[in-house]
Design a protein around this motif. Structure first.
Motif, PDB file in Angstrom:
ATOM      1  N   GLY A  33      22.907 -36.921  -8.687  1.00  0.00           N
ATOM      2  CA  GLY A  33      24.284 -36.515  -8.399  1.00  0.00           C
ATOM      3  C   GLY A  33      24.504 -36.265  -6.920  1.00  0.00           C
ATOM      4  N   LEU A  34      23.659 -36.907  -6.090  1.00  0.00           N
ATOM      5  CA  LEU A  34      23.762 -36.721  -4.643  1.00  0.00           C
ATOM      6  C   LEU A  34      23.841 -38.087  -3.968  1.00  0.00           C
ATOM      7  N   PRO A  35      24.902 -38.853  -4.251  1.00  0.00           N
ATOM      8  CA  PRO A  35      25.028 -40.195  -3.682  1.00  0.00           C
ATOM      9  C   PRO A  35      24.920 -40.234  -2.154  1.00  0.00           C
ATOM     10  N   ARG A  36      24.324 -41.284  -1.675  1.00  0.00           N
ATOM     11  CA  ARG A  36      24.134 -41.487  -0.217  1.00  0.00           C
ATOM     12  C   ARG A  36      23.295 -40.401   0.432  1.00  0.00           C
ATOM     13  N   MET A  37      22.485 -39.726  -0.309  1.00  0.00           N
ATOM     14  CA  MET A  37      21.643 -38.697   0.309  1.00  0.00           C
ATOM     15  C   MET A  37      20.166 -38.995   0.110  1.00  0.00           C
ATOM     16  N   ALA A  38      19.819 -40.252   0.295  1.00  0.00           N
ATOM     17  CA  ALA A  38      18.420 -40.669   0.172  1.00  0.00           C
ATOM     18  C   ALA A  38      17.503 -39.829   1.051  1.00  0.00           C
ATOM     19  N   ARG A  39      17.987 -39.480   2.223  1.00  0.00           N
ATOM     20  CA  ARG A  39      17.128 -38.708   3.135  1.00  0.00           C
ATOM     21  C   ARG A  39      16.802 -37.341   2.578  1.00  0.00           C
ATOM     22  N   ALA A  40      17.695 -36.810   1.773  1.00  0.00           N
ATOM     23  CA  ALA A  40      17.440 -35.486   1.194  1.00  0.00           C
ATOM     24  C   ALA A  40      16.251 -35.599   0.239  1.00  0.00           C
ATOM     25  N   VAL A  41      16.120 -36.779  -0.383  1.00  0.00           N
ATOM     26  CA  VAL A  41      15.008 -36.990  -1.309  1.00  0.00           C
ATOM     27  C   VAL A  41      13.699 -37.020  -0.518  1.00  0.00           C
ATOM     28  N   GLY A  42      13.682 -37.767   0.546  1.00  0.00           N
ATOM     29  CA  GLY A  42      12.477 -37.850   1.364  1.00  0.00           C
ATOM     30  C   GLY A  42      12.105 -36.482   1.910  1.00  0.00           C
ATOM     31  N   ARG A  43      13.113 -35.753   2.319  1.00  0.00           N
ATOM     32  CA  ARG A  43      12.863 -34.422   2.887  1.00  0.00           C
ATOM     33  C   ARG A  43      12.253 -33.519   1.825  1.00  0.00           C
ATOM     34  N   THR A  44      12.827 -33.577   0.631  1.00  0.00           N
ATOM     35  CA  THR A  44      12.336 -32.742  -0.466  1.00  0.00           C
ATOM     36  C   THR A  44      10.897 -33.087  -0.835  1.00  0.00           C
ATOM     37  N   LEU A  45      10.619 -34.379  -0.939  1.00  0.00           N
ATOM     38  CA  LEU A  45       9.253 -34.767  -1.296  1.00  0.00           C
ATOM     39  C   LEU A  45       8.262 -34.357  -0.215  1.00  0.00           C
ATOM     40  N   SER A  46       8.692 -34.393   1.020  1.00  0.00           N
ATOM     41  CA  SER A  46       7.776 -34.033   2.117  1.00  0.00           C
ATOM     42  C   SER A  46       7.406 -32.565   2.074  1.00  0.00           C
ATOM     43  N   GLN A  47       8.205 -31.799   1.342  1.00  0.00           N
ATOM     44  CA  GLN A  47       7.941 -30.361   1.275  1.00  0.00           C
ATOM     45  C   GLN A  47       7.198 -29.938   0.019  1.00  0.00           C
ATOM     46  N   LEU A  48       6.816 -30.904  -0.807  1.00  0.00           N
ATOM     47  CA  LEU A  48       6.104 -30.556  -2.038  1.00  0.00           C
ATOM     48  C   LEU A  48       4.711 -30.022  -1.731  1.00  0.00           C
ATOM     49  N   PRO A  49       4.234 -29.096  -2.549  1.00  0.00           N
ATOM     50  CA  PRO A  49       2.872 -28.588  -2.330  1.00  0.00           C
ATOM     51  C   PRO A  49       1.873 -29.714  -2.609  1.00  0.00           C
ATOM     52  N   LYS A  50       0.742 -29.636  -1.957  1.00  0.00           N
ATOM     53  CA  LYS A  50      -0.270 -30.688  -2.085  1.00  0.00           C
ATOM     54  C   LYS A  50      -0.733 -30.895  -3.527  1.00  0.00           C
ATOM     55  N   ASP A  51      -0.689 -29.836  -4.315  1.00  0.00           N
ATOM     56  CA  ASP A  51      -1.183 -29.935  -5.701  1.00  0.00           C
ATOM     57  C   ASP A  51      -0.073 -30.102  -6.740  1.00  0.00           C
ATOM     58  N   THR A  52       1.080 -30.577  -6.314  1.00  0.00           N
ATOM     59  CA  THR A  52       2.209 -30.733  -7.243  1.00  0.00           C
ATOM     60  C   THR A  52       1.903 -31.689  -8.391  1.00  0.00           C
ATOM     61  N   GLN A  53       2.561 -31.448  -9.523  1.00  0.00           N
ATOM     62  CA  GLN A  53       2.383 -32.305 -10.694  1.00  0.00           C
ATOM     63  C   GLN A  53       3.420 -33.428 -10.676  1.00  0.00           C
ATOM     64  N   LEU A  54       4.416 -33.285  -9.830  1.00  0.00           N
ATOM     65  CA  LEU A  54       5.493 -34.266  -9.750  1.00  0.00           C
ATOM     66  C   LEU A  54       4.978 -35.644  -9.314  1.00  0.00           C
ATOM     67  N   PRO A  55       5.435 -36.714 -10.001  1.00  0.00           N
ATOM     68  CA  PRO A  55       5.005 -38.072  -9.648  1.00  0.00           C
ATOM     69  C   PRO A  55       5.745 -38.595  -8.415  1.00  0.00           C
ATOM     70  N   TRP A  56       5.583 -37.910  -7.306  1.00  0.00           N
ATOM     71  CA  TRP A  56       6.237 -38.280  -6.043  1.00  0.00           C
ATOM     72  C   TRP A  56       5.890 -39.702  -5.606  1.00  0.00           C
ATOM     73  N   PHE A  57       4.681 -40.147  -5.994  1.00  0.00           N
ATOM     74  CA  PHE A  57       4.232 -41.474  -5.542  1.00  0.00           C
ATOM     75  C   PHE A  57       5.023 -42.612  -6.190  1.00  0.00           C
ATOM     76  N   ARG A  58       5.821 -42.300  -7.218  1.00  0.00           N
ATOM     77  CA  ARG A  58       6.622 -43.349  -7.862  1.00  0.00           C
ATOM     78  C   ARG A  58       7.940 -43.558  -7.138  1.00  0.00           C
ATOM     79  N   VAL A  59       8.121 -42.868  -6.021  1.00  0.00           N
ATOM     80  CA  VAL A  59       9.352 -43.031  -5.251  1.00  0.00           C
ATOM     81  C   VAL A  59       9.039 -43.838  -3.994  1.00  0.00           C
ATOM     82  N   ILE A  60       9.711 -44.983  -3.863  1.00  0.00           N
ATOM     83  CA  ILE A  60       9.490 -45.854  -2.707  1.00  0.00           C
ATOM     84  C   ILE A  60      10.843 -46.210  -2.102  1.00  0.00           C
ATOM     85  N   ASN A  61      10.842 -46.891  -0.970  1.00  0.00           N
ATOM     86  CA  ASN A  61      12.133 -47.185  -0.343  1.00  0.00           C
ATOM     87  C   ASN A  61      12.776 -48.445  -0.926  1.00  0.00           C
TER      88      ASN A  61
END
Length: 103
Positions: A33-61
DNA sequence: TCCTTGACGGAGA
DNA sequence: ATCTCCGCCAAGG
């Protein structure tokens, strides 16, 4: 009740990406629900803890590439996680036509 | 407070 | 396929 922060909306969407599939930053933003805010996604993923369970690696450009310098360890970590679930890279690129998640 | 950066993306040329 | 320009906007200097 308070509005979920944009980070929470993004986490929610990333958590839904199925194994063996990928989503682009723009797609995650859109679904959150955040159209045109791709950068917010990158920013959020960059702040994830190293041991996160989230599949961040499934997000690509949107170019089907991993958004890290190809000589970085971060690039390698992501590539390996993807290949582990059967996602192959051809010339450094993932064929979105074959692997993109279509919810 | 102003300026720059950045796990981005789409439209043009 | 490559490059530039512009939109977006939180964070950090």
């Amino acid at each position: 009740m308070q509005e979920p922060s944009y980070q929470e909306k993004i986490w929610q969407v990333v958590a839904m990406i199925p194994e063996g599939k990928v989503a682009t930053y723009g797609q995650v933003a859109e679904l959150a629900g955040l159209p045109r805010m791709a950068r917010a996604v990158g920013r959020t993923l960059s702040q994830l803890p190293k041991d996160t369970q989230l599949p961040w690696f499934r997000v690509i450009n949107a170019q089907g590439k991993i958004s890290f310098p190809s000589d970085s360890s971060a690039y390698l970590r992501q590539r390996e996680r993807l290949e582990q679930e059967g996602i192959s890279l051809i010339n450094g690129k993932i064929r979105l036509k074959d692997y993109q998640w279509n919810p």
